[in-house]
Design a protein around this motif. Structure first.
Motif, mmCIF file in Angstrom:
data_model
loop_
_atom_site.group_PDB
_atom_site.id
_atom_site.type_symbol
_atom_site.label_atom_id
_atom_site.label_comp_id
_atom_site.label_asym_id
_atom_site.label_seq_id
_atom_site.Cartn_x
_atom_site.Cartn_y
_atom_site.Cartn_z
ATOM 1 N N PRO A 1 0.780 -1.258 0.000
ATOM 2 C CA PRO A 1 0.000 0.000 0.000
ATOM 3 C C PRO A 1 0.812 1.310 0.000
ATOM 4 O O PRO A 1 0.349 2.271 -0.639
ATOM 5 N N PRO A 2 1.963 1.396 0.642
ATOM 6 C CA PRO A 2 2.663 2.702 0.617
ATOM 7 C C PRO A 2 2.980 3.212 -0.796
ATOM 8 O O PRO A 2 3.286 4.396 -0.967
ATOM 9 N N PHE A 3 2.910 2.329 -1.809
ATOM 10 C CA PHE A 3 3.220 2.763 -3.174
ATOM 11 C C PHE A 3 1.979 2.899 -4.057
ATOM 12 O O PHE A 3 2.095 3.173 -5.258
ATOM 13 N N SER A 4 0.813 2.712 -3.478
ATOM 14 C CA SER A 4 -0.371 2.612 -4.334
ATOM 15 C C SER A 4 -0.722 3.917 -5.041
ATOM 16 O O SER A 4 -1.336 3.898 -6.097
ATOM 17 N N SER A 5 -0.275 5.051 -4.500
ATOM 18 C CA SER A 5 -0.677 6.302 -5.146
ATOM 19 C C SER A 5 0.360 6.842 -6.131
ATOM 20 O O SER A 5 0.041 7.695 -6.952
ATOM 21 N N ASP A 6 1.603 6.361 -6.073
ATOM 22 C CA ASP A 6 2.619 6.996 -6.935
ATOM 23 C C ASP A 6 3.641 6.015 -7.510
ATOM 24 O O ASP A 6 4.797 6.374 -7.749
ATOM 25 N N ILE A 7 3.205 4.789 -7.756
ATOM 26 C CA ILE A 7 4.172 3.782 -8.223
ATOM 27 C C ILE A 7 4.856 4.187 -9.533
ATOM 28 O O ILE A 7 6.053 3.923 -9.729
ATOM 29 N N GLU A 8 4.128 4.854 -10.419
ATOM 30 C CA GLU A 8 4.731 5.261 -11.696
ATOM 31 C C GLU A 8 5.882 6.250 -11.463
ATOM 32 O O GLU A 8 6.933 6.162 -12.099
ATOM 33 N N ALA B 1 -0.768 -12.470 -4.017
ATOM 34 C CA ALA B 1 -0.153 -11.155 -4.278
ATOM 35 C C ALA B 1 0.334 -11.083 -5.721
ATOM 36 O O ALA B 1 0.150 -10.073 -6.412
ATOM 37 N N TRP B 2 0.956 -12.176 -6.171
ATOM 38 C CA TRP B 2 1.433 -12.228 -7.568
ATOM 39 C C TRP B 2 0.252 -12.117 -8.536
ATOM 40 O O TRP B 2 0.272 -11.324 -9.475
ATOM 41 N N LYS B 3 -0.782 -12.907 -8.269
ATOM 42 C CA LYS B 3 -1.939 -12.944 -9.159
ATOM 43 C C LYS B 3 -2.644 -11.576 -9.229
ATOM 44 O O LYS B 3 -2.999 -11.097 -10.290
ATOM 45 N N ASN B 4 -2.813 -10.960 -8.078
ATOM 46 C CA ASN B 4 -3.585 -9.716 -8.010
ATOM 47 C C ASN B 4 -2.802 -8.466 -8.393
ATOM 48 O O ASN B 4 -3.395 -7.462 -8.773
ATOM 49 N N ASN B 5 -1.489 -8.514 -8.263
ATOM 50 C CA ASN B 5 -0.711 -7.262 -8.392
ATOM 51 C C ASN B 5 0.286 -7.219 -9.531
ATOM 52 O O ASN B 5 0.866 -6.167 -9.799
ATOM 53 N N ARG B 6 0.500 -8.333 -10.203
ATOM 54 C CA ARG B 6 1.542 -8.290 -11.239
ATOM 55 C C ARG B 6 1.170 -7.340 -12.376
ATOM 56 O O ARG B 6 2.045 -6.845 -13.092
ATOM 57 N N HIS B 7 -0.137 -7.057 -12.532
ATOM 58 C CA HIS B 7 -0.558 -6.126 -13.586
ATOM 59 C C HIS B 7 0.066 -4.743 -13.393
ATOM 60 O O HIS B 7 0.210 -3.977 -14.348
ATOM 61 N N LEU B 8 0.464 -4.425 -12.166
ATOM 62 C CA LEU B 8 1.091 -3.118 -11.903
ATOM 63 C C LEU B 8 2.339 -2.913 -12.757
ATOM 64 O O LEU B 8 2.743 -1.786 -13.017
ATOM 65 N N PHE B 9 2.948 -4.030 -13.160
ATOM 66 C CA PHE B 9 4.238 -3.957 -13.846
ATOM 67 C C PHE B 9 4.135 -4.369 -15.313
ATOM 68 O O PHE B 9 5.142 -4.638 -15.959
ATOM 69 N N GLU B 10 2.932 -4.426 -15.821
ATOM 70 C CA GLU B 10 2.716 -4.865 -17.192
ATOM 71 C C GLU B 10 3.520 -4.030 -18.197
ATOM 72 O O GLU B 10 4.071 -4.557 -19.152
ATOM 73 N N GLN B 11 3.553 -2.734 -17.957
ATOM 74 C CA GLN B 11 4.262 -1.831 -18.874
ATOM 75 C C GLN B 11 5.722 -1.612 -18.449
ATOM 76 O O GLN B 11 6.379 -0.698 -18.938
ATOM 77 N N HIS B 12 6.201 -2.410 -17.504
ATOM 78 C CA HIS B 12 7.542 -2.170 -16.961
ATOM 79 C C HIS B 12 8.405 -3.425 -17.035
ATOM 80 O O HIS B 12 8.500 -4.189 -16.083
ATOM 81 N N ASP B 13 9.046 -3.586 -18.199
ATOM 82 C CA ASP B 13 9.903 -4.750 -18.416
ATOM 83 C C ASP B 13 11.098 -4.786 -17.486
ATOM 84 O O ASP B 13 11.765 -5.814 -17.362
ATOM 85 N N GLU B 14 11.405 -3.631 -16.888
ATOM 86 C CA GLU B 14 12.576 -3.587 -16.002
ATOM 87 C C GLU B 14 12.302 -4.267 -14.654
ATOM 88 O O GLU B 14 13.220 -4.483 -13.878
ATOM 89 N N VAL B 15 11.033 -4.599 -14.408
ATOM 90 C CA VAL B 15 10.697 -5.250 -13.128
ATOM 91 C C VAL B 15 10.547 -6.755 -13.350
ATOM 92 O O VAL B 15 9.832 -7.190 -14.250
#
Ligand SMILES: [Zn+2]
Length: 274
Positions: free
Chosen positions: A31-38, A61-75
């Motif tokens: 949660p501490p990153f939910s507002s400004d992860i980009e 956690a993997w199933k629900n949150n991996r979409h956060l990094f869909e546009q970020h190949d560096e992760v």
């Protein structure tokens, strides 16, 4: 009579490190990153962080949150049941982890797994049992192991040696021990990841331990949002702040920050097969 203004801390970008570093342990789906992860990911890039390892604490956690990094190949990712949550590591969870690795090539290891005798949320035998089950899964999947060990170094090493993990790709995350422990880890062929706590004035022992770690076995991490290095200690931690940890380690070892940064980055690339 005016209040003296303290100098603002330098921005991580101001160290101007090359784009060769790797942040080897982040919890960016918390949660501490939910507002400004980009913005956090952008700052990491601007500061010289080329890859980031995000740690998913369990298959949900993997199933629900991996979409956060869909546009970020560096992760890239690791996944495992932390010793403070061993009640969640059922046979179904292990099965779901196995399926996740088959599906997602961004998963590069099982972790963080191990023993935590500081919080001691679960009986030690229970923690060991789940640790061992996940070690077996790592071998079955032929993937790396990332260790969490707090106040439990002896037992952690004992389990790893007994289960046949000497000279296996093992990364000891958040290393904060003394030189003797560092030497034992190195002797077993394992890697160590150095967190921001090494920058704290009182951590003389951890800085001394750096001197016995071969440069080709060392990685740098934040464990963000926790363990923020100086000069941002007390604030939320984030991947860009690995530059301050690298700066401190390099100074302690008497080498250029840039060299340390790139070397640790290359070690992570090799270890995680990036
Ligand atoms: Zn962690």
């Amino acid at each position: 009579m005016g209040k003296k203004k303290s100098k603002p801390a330098p921005l991580p970008q101001s160290l101007a490190l090359p784009y060769t570093g790797v942040e080897s342990h982040a919890h960016l789906d918390l949660p501490p990153f939910s507002s400004d992860i980009e913005e956090v990911l952008k700052r990491a890039k601007e500061s010289g962080v080329r890859y980031i390892c995000n740690v998913f604490l369990g298959h949900e956690a993997w199933k629900n949150n991996r979409h956060l990094f869909e546009q970020h190949d560096e992760v890239f990712f690791i996944l495992g049941t932390h010793p403070s949550h061993v009640d969640q590591c059922t046979d179904a969870e292990l099965g779901a982890m196995r399926a996740a690795f088959a599906e997602d090539s961004r998963l590069r290891g099982i972790g963080e797994i191990g023993l935590d005798y500081y919080w001691d949320h679960f009986p030690r035998e229970n923690q060991k049992d789940i640790f061992i089950k996940q070690l077996h899964l790592a071998k079955e999947l032929n993937t790396r192991v990332i260790i969490h060990s707090r106040d439990a170094a002896e037992d952690t090493i004992d389990v790893l040696e007994t289960e046949g993990f000497v000279d296996y790709p093992v990364l000891w995350h958040c290393f904060g021990g003394d030189a003797e422990l560092a030497e034992r880890i190195v002797k077993n062929g394992w890697y160590l990841s150095i967190p921001g706590t090494v920058t704290y004035p009182k951590n003389e022992e951890a800085r001394e331990a750096l001197k016995v770690i071969p440069l080709d076995r060392m990685l740098i991490e934040t464990d963000c949002p926790y363990l923020t290095p100086v000069p941002y200690r007390g604030k939320r931690n984030e991947p860009a702040y690995t530059v301050f940890t690298a700066e401190c380690v390099a100074k302690e070892l008497g080498i250029d920050t840039e060299e340390l940064w790139t070397t640790c980055g290359n070690n992570a690339i090799r270890f995680f097969g990036l």
